[in-house]
Design a protein around this motif. Structure first.
Motif, mmCIF file in Angstrom:
data_model
loop_
_atom_site.group_PDB
_atom_site.id
_atom_site.type_symbol
_atom_site.label_atom_id
_atom_site.label_comp_id
_atom_site.label_asym_id
_atom_site.label_seq_id
_atom_site.Cartn_x
_atom_site.Cartn_y
_atom_site.Cartn_z
ATOM 1 N N ALA A 1 0.752 -1.149 0.112
ATOM 2 C CA ALA A 1 0.210 0.115 -0.140
ATOM 3 C C ALA A 1 0.906 1.113 -0.042
ATOM 4 C CB ALA A 1 -1.155 -0.089 1.312
ATOM 5 N N ASN A 2 0.406 2.281 -0.443
ATOM 6 C CA ASN A 2 1.013 3.566 -0.550
ATOM 7 C C ASN A 2 0.987 4.325 0.826
ATOM 8 O OD1 ASN A 2 1.556 3.251 -3.380
ATOM 9 N ND2 ASN A 2 -0.234 4.506 -3.984
ATOM 10 N N ALA B 1 -4.713 7.311 1.769
ATOM 11 C CA ALA B 1 -4.796 6.197 0.745
ATOM 12 C C ALA B 1 -5.606 5.058 0.902
ATOM 13 C CB ALA B 1 -3.368 5.912 0.238
ATOM 14 N N ALA B 2 -6.654 4.901 1.865
ATOM 15 C CA ALA B 2 -7.436 3.773 2.029
ATOM 16 C C ALA B 2 -8.900 3.986 2.633
ATOM 17 C CB ALA B 2 -6.763 2.796 2.879
ATOM 18 N N ASP B 3 -9.778 3.310 2.384
ATOM 19 C CA ASP B 3 -10.858 3.224 2.931
ATOM 20 C C ASP B 3 -11.718 1.969 3.005
ATOM 21 O OD1 ASP B 3 -13.131 4.872 4.128
ATOM 22 O OD2 ASP B 3 -13.991 5.076 2.041
ATOM 23 N N TRP B 4 -12.708 1.749 4.048
ATOM 24 C CA TRP B 4 -13.291 0.623 4.268
ATOM 25 C C TRP B 4 -14.848 0.913 4.172
ATOM 26 C CZ3 TRP B 4 -11.226 -3.206 8.657
ATOM 27 C CH2 TRP B 4 -11.611 -4.510 8.484
ATOM 28 N N GLY C 1 -4.762 2.548 -2.217
ATOM 29 C CA GLY C 1 -3.993 2.724 -3.294
ATOM 30 C C GLY C 1 -2.605 1.888 -3.198
ATOM 31 N N ALA C 2 -2.242 1.381 -4.088
ATOM 32 C CA ALA C 2 -1.064 0.630 -4.393
ATOM 33 C C ALA C 2 -0.141 1.013 -5.725
ATOM 34 C CB ALA C 2 -1.446 -0.860 -4.365
ATOM 35 N N LEU D 1 -1.917 0.437 8.252
ATOM 36 C CA LEU D 1 -0.676 0.384 7.452
ATOM 37 C C LEU D 1 0.587 0.556 8.111
ATOM 38 C CD1 LEU D 1 0.187 0.268 4.327
ATOM 39 C CD2 LEU D 1 -1.047 2.492 4.092
ATOM 40 N N GLY D 2 1.597 -0.051 7.722
ATOM 41 C CA GLY D 2 3.055 0.438 8.108
ATOM 42 C C GLY D 2 3.750 0.720 7.040
#
Length: 808
Positions: free
Chosen positions: A13-14, A19-22, A31-32, A368-369
């Motif tokens: 992942a970016n 950059a993310a949603d659930w 986003g990747a 996300l790490g």
């Protein structure tokens, strides 16, 4: 009809808080690289990515689902565009239905209303916020463009209907200044948002904003959370009514003691909407994180609010107000404790958590790490604690090389993100799914190439002019035996595990200790003191599921056994012979002196002198023939060369034949066909794949052009399947600079006609968006096997494994 099945999709992942949603449906989008990846974290099969949506031409920074819509997804990218994606209800696939190109710079954030609404906002590095509205056909139209004054770049947006005035909206904007701007759209007076308040108090850039309603009552106050690089979270209240809320009215001067040199401002900012009075006031200061805070997310649990925060201090915290005092406290903290951070930043333990998300039910959280991996925790109701589960991982930079183990048990991949990863299939009862099972190498240089030496050894090359050889440790061998069913006869002689010294690049073998064993440090002067991070207990290595991210980066390293020197520049390619006795390597070169091929034998790890010469520029690919009798090399000088093995000295090769004009542009890849008659293919920048075969009566090393396969774009990767089909034909896979993969069936015994397998391969939904860097068919011993598997590595950081079942 050829059946194409995606067995495994993975991409890191970016690193961006937005950059993310659930979605409420259980689908998580992130986003990747330049793609949008789709994942179902709560899927019982624990499978990886469902799909990668391609369309953007640069890194995806922001992803948001439109709530309660017919599955609409909005993404924003560095390519200055927003894309609107819609789900097809029959296939479940998302397709891009609109591209919005109104921004003049990188899109950093997107905000949608928490309740059903057709409007959304986007913020970009052109210092503007744009307001959009979806019509009944889900087509977005620009409603307003807000230029931010004083000028700053928006990094976070939050949008919500105003409580008590549902036709009016409030928009919070923050970013590269320490202020939050509050814009209000008063439906009675104007269709536009107008600046009504500026909230001050933070002392650093603000990374995250999020609105929630205090309770389920429609007229309840709005609470805004703001997370900043000053290590604090602030809560703000949007209250309807002329009188101020209790907290603002009874300003407690002692609160200022928490903030050195700065008192907490309780100034009320008043505004009107739909004829009603509103005020925006400071509500609470949340202290507890030790580093920048990247994201906050609200969740209503019963009649209580909870806030999830992700920070660069490697922790994910859940906050809620104390039932008696109302003070916000941390009720749970996940992530890494300071003492466990590891001996080196290379192990991925630093860099923090970039975003945290609640599942729709609130029973699961993910974060996300730095390494592009998702960590996941499930709430155990009985014990009231959070238990870590299996997340997903992936490379965060171009995947530069892949290699199957010689028996095809697992796949190794190397990347410009400076890691080598091992992927294998987790088998349990009637389920199976691919996972990253080990991270053998974490390096300080970009890795360029890799090859396998049997089932428990590999060699890799990087931008550091030397190759490193790694051996499998017992911890990984036991894990693969337990989860994947691979047996290893040498398991007793293996070291337990490996670790990386504080200032080194070489993984050292270490012994695991019993759980109750006390580790005694060295002498009184601590000269021989053991780094506590390097100690590993036996129970740590005993897992019944694929290793989690912190385990991958700390306990699945492979010990390094050899370094191979000799080259003067960055390693460009390497190949191991099929019998494992030799390694051929080459480096980047602009002269004949450096464009040599060096051979190393694997018994004593000495170089076989003299090096092989044929090329004048960088050698791009080396390939041993299936019986190791020949070594094929291709290069940027448009030439291919074939070296033959000496019958007496099995370690020596000498030039047998070459073609200085094999292609009209540089040659990028080559492969041998798995046939008794000598056949190989070369692929180049000239958009052609040439297939070469032995000329009848011309001897075994007189190769002539048998057929050409034309491509639309430069061909960057090719590979022959490892065994011919029952009728003697062979598969050839080709990959191009734009990410297209094609598979051809070639009759190498007679006509050399290349027939493309049907065009189901050309689904843009399934294939990479940047150049294919390498293709690798999974080794198979049986001839005429119906199903074959192809691994695809790409510059877009994705790694894919497809199974192909051809029509009869």
């Amino acid at each position: 009809m050829t059946q194409l099945t995606a067995e495994y999709l993975t991409a890191g992942a970016n690193r961006h808080p937005s950059a993310a949603d659930w979605d409420t449906s259980g689908l998580l989008a992130f986003g990747a690289d330049r793609n949008v990846a789709l994942w179902q974290p709560q899927n019982t099969r624990s499978q990886g990515l469902l799909a990668l949506l391609s369309g953007h031409t640069d890194t995806v920074n922001a992803v948001k689902f439109i709530p309660e819509s017919s599955r609409i997804l909005v993404s924003g990218s560095v390519d200055k565009t927003l894309r609107v994606w819609k789900e097809d209800p029959t296939s479940g696939l998302y397709t891009c239905i609109q591209t919005l190109s109104d921004h003049q710079s990188s899109v950093n954030c997107v905000a949608v209303s928490s309740r059903s609404s057709r409007i959304f906002a986007s913020g970009a590095a052109d210092a503007t916020v744009k307001i959009w509205e979806l019509d009944d056909q889900n087509v977005a139209a620009l409603q307003q463009s807000i230029s931010i004054v004083p000028r700053f770049f928006p990094l976070a947006l939050a949008l919500s209907p105003l409580a008590g005035a549902p036709e009016s909206y409030v928009l919070a904007v923050a970013g590269t200044k320490d202020i939050i701007q509050i814009y209000v759209k008063d439906s009675e007076k104007s269709p536009d948002f107008k600046l009504q308040a500026t909230l001050s108090g933070h002392e650093g850039w603000i990374r995250s904003l999020e609105f929630t309603q205090e309770s389920f009552r429609p007229d309840s106050d709005l609470i805004l959370s703001s997370a900043s690089q000053d290590k604090y979270i602030r809560l703000w209240r949007i209250h309807q009514g002329k009188e101020l809320p209790a907290a603002a009215a009874s300003a407690d001067p002692s609160l200022g003691a928490f903030m050195p040199g700065k008192s907490l401002s309780n100034r009320a900012h008043r505004f009107k909407a739909e004829g009603l009075d509103f005020s925006a006031t400071f509500e609470a200061l949340l202290l507890g994180h030790e580093d920048w805070i990247y994201s906050t997310k609200w969740k209503a649990v019963g009649n209580k609010l909870q806030l999830l925060s992700a920070s660069a201090d490697n922790s994910l915290a859940i906050w809620e107000p104390d039932s008696t005092t109302g003070v916000w406290v941390t009720v749970a903290r996940m992530g890494e404790i300071s003492a466990e951070k590891g001996s080196t930043t290379a192990t991925g333990s630093t860099g923090g958590f970039w975003t945290g998300l609640w599942s729709p039910s609130g029973e699961t959280v993910v974060c996300l790490g730095r390494t592009g991996s998702w960590r996941l925790w499930n709430h155990n109701m009985d014990e009231d604690r959070w238990v870590q589960g299996v997340g997903i991982s992936g490379h965060t930079q171009a995947v530069t090389g892949i290699a199957w183990s010689k028996e095809g048990e697992y796949l190794l991949s190397t990347s410009s993100d400076q890691t080598t990863r091992l992927h294998a299939k987790w088998k349990r009862e009637d389920l199976s799914s691919w996972h990253e099972m080990a991270r053998p190498q974490i390096h300080g240089y970009d890795l360029n190439c890799i090859d396998s030496l049997g089932s428990s050894q590999f060699v890799s090359g990087a931008d550091e002019k030397l190759m490193r050889v790694f051996n499998k440790p017992r911890a990984v061998a036991s894990l693969l035996a337990k989860l994947c069913g691979f047996s290893d006869s040498h398991i007793e002689s293996m070291p337990d595990a490996a670790n990386m010294p504080v200032l080194g690049l070489s993984n050292k073998a270490i012994e695991a200790v019993d759980d109750d064993q006390e580790v005694v440090n060295g002498n009184n002067n601590d000269r021989e003191a053991i780094d506590p991070a390097s100690i590993v207990h036996k129970s740590t290595l005993n897992l019944d599921h694929p290793p989690l991210e912190d385990h991958l980066s700390r306990h699945t390293l492979w010990p390094e056994t050899e370094k191979l020197y000799g080259h003067g520049y960055e390693i460009s390619c390497l190949a191991a012979s099929h019998d494992g006795s030799l390694i051929a390597t080459a480096c980047k070169a602009s002269s004949i002196d450096h464009a040599v091929i060096r051979l190393f034998e694997t018994q004593t790890w000495h170089e076989v002198k003299p090096p092989l010469t044929a090329h004048s520029l960088t050698v791009t690919r080396l390939r041993f023939s299936p019986d190791d009798r020949y070594l094929l090399s291709v290069g940027r000088d448009r030439q291919w060369a074939v070296f033959s093995r000496d019958e007496k000295d099995r370690n020596q090769y000498k030039l047998a034949t070459s073609n200085p004009k094999g292609h009209t542009r540089m040659i990028l890849d080559a492969a041998w066909a798995p046939t008794e008659t000598r056949v190989f293919a070369t692929a180049g920048r000239d958009k052609v794949v040439n297939v070469w075969g032995v000329e009848d009566g011309g001897g075994e090393v007189n190769f002539v052009l048998k057929t050409k396969i034309a491509a639309e774009h430069p061909v960057t990767a090719i590979d022959f399947a490892t065994a011919p089909m029952a009728d003697g034909k062979v598969y050839l896979a080709t990959g191009t600079e734009v990410g297209r993969v094609r598979v051809y069936c070639i009759n190498v015994k007679e006509s050399f006609e290349a027939v493309e397998l049907d065009s189901s391969f050309q689904s843009t939904y399934s294939f990479p968006t940047k150049a294919i860097t390498q293709l690798a068919w999974r080794p198979t011993s049986k001839e005429g096997g119906d199903e074959v598997e192809l691994a695809i590595a790409s510059e877009d950081s994705s790694l894919r494994i497809f199974s192909i079942a051809p029509s009869s």
